[in-house]
Write a protein that holds these residues in place. Structure first.
Motif: not given
Length: 362
Positions: A309-324
């Protein structure tokens, strides 16, 4: 025995004892790791994941992959050595056992709950996709569950369509509880329903059911609180203008809803949503197209990137955790609704990636 030899022997025996203790000592933890990822636009186990009949469909390309997380079973007893290894491993997460299996939930109970959530997520995905495309979806409030030993048992049945309560129209499933609780325990309430057999026959024939019944039930006091109840749980049933089947076994939980909805939209849209790109993602979805957070986001991004995968659609409320901790080569795209996701896919297709809404760590 020379002192040096004795010291080495004692150290070795101590190490062996610690290793044995680590293997034998059980700890109240479970492990999460990246699970399988499946392209909703493709095939799985030899058949298409999304099967649509009765409406024109269009060719698709690229990937819209739903993602999963593997977890240790409810009855698995992790030892200390496994927990330490899991804590040190980059692609695994060790969490308290109660996080995955609260209130002493058994493996069977967890599997059943996940299956029900998965089924509901498929229904919500269909509704959200068709509404995004402005296609008609008819909805009706039904009796979802009748609780044993309560006043409604034997009078109302799962699948009955609730049209009115005390003569007042029912439009949303929350209307049922609101109208029942206008009464005091011990008072009677009247349901106007289309019996489940009549409703099923009407749906099969493509006609509207006309025969209704008035069912009078004496309310009782709720087990908690003073409100009146009859002992049912209301739900929503949908009638679609054509057939949409989602064929994917051995998957549970609600987190594939967004990707199922996007796959349906792609197959029903003349314009190719992905433009051939490999997009993965996750997120619950409700019937209005709202995307909700999920668990195990870090595991899902790892699993998606490993598959390409090149792009990952991320729920807004999961963004902070995913971005770490973003896997190299993966772009996180923040989404809050199905419409957000469709617009982001258009940007990906056109190569306008600088305009994508991104996730940032807090």
């Amino acid at each position: 025995m020379p002192r040096r030899t004795a010291t080495m022997l004692a150290s070795t025996l101590m190490l062996i004892a610690l290793l044995c203790a680590g293997v034998l000592s059980k700890v109240p933890y479970s492990e999460m790791s990246p699970g399988p990822t499946v392209n909703t636009l493709g095939d799985h186990d030899g058949e298409p994941v999304l099967q649509i009949s009765g409406h024109k469909t269009y060719p698709t390309s690229g990937n819209l992959n739903m993602t999963t997380v593997r977890v240790t079973s409810a009855d698995y007893k992790m030892n200390l050595a496994e927990a330490v290894y899991g804590w040190l491993a980059h692609d695994n997460i060790v969490v308290p056992h109660d996080t995955l299996y609260p209130d002493g939930k058994t493996e069977q109970q967890s599997t059943q709950e996940n299956a029900e959530e998965f089924s509901q997520s498929q229904e919500s995905a269909k509704v959200a996709a068709l509404r995004e495309l402005k296609l008609p979806v008819e909805s009706q409030v039904i009796v979802a569950t009748v609780f044993k030993g309560d006043p409604a048992e034997g009078k109302l049945h799962a699948g009955d369509v609730i049209q009115k309560v005390d003569g007042k129209p029912v439009k949303e499933m929350t209307d049922v509880a609101e109208l029942v609780t206008e009464h005091k325990p011990g008072e009677t309430v009247t349901f106007t329903v289309v019996p489940v057999k009549e409703a099923a026959a009407a749906e099969k024939s493509g006609k509207k059911a006309t025969r209704t019944e008035n069912i009078t039930i004496t309310t009782k006091k709720a087990d908690s609180g003073d409100r009146a109840v009859v002992g049912i749980e209301a739900g929503t049933d949908h009638t679609f203008p054509f057939t949409i089947d989602i064929k994917l076994a051995d998957v549970g939980g609600p987190s594939a809803g967004l990707m199922f909805a996007l796959g349906i939209v792609d197959k029903l849209t003349p314009k190719d949503l992905t433009g051939g790109k490999f997009v993965a993602g996750t997120g619950t979805i409700n019937e209005k197209g709202k995307v909700g957070p999920i668990g195990g986001i870090e595991m899902k991004t790892v699993g998606a990137r490993e598959k390409g995968a090149e792009y990952f659609l991320t729920p807004k409320d999961n963004c902070a955790a995913a971005a770490t901790d973003v896997p190299d080569g993966l772009t996180l795209v923040k989404v809050d609704t199905i419409d957000d996701a469709v617009k982001s896919l258009e940007k990906i297709r056109k190569g306008d990636t600088d305009a994508l809404p991104s996730c940032t760590a807090k």
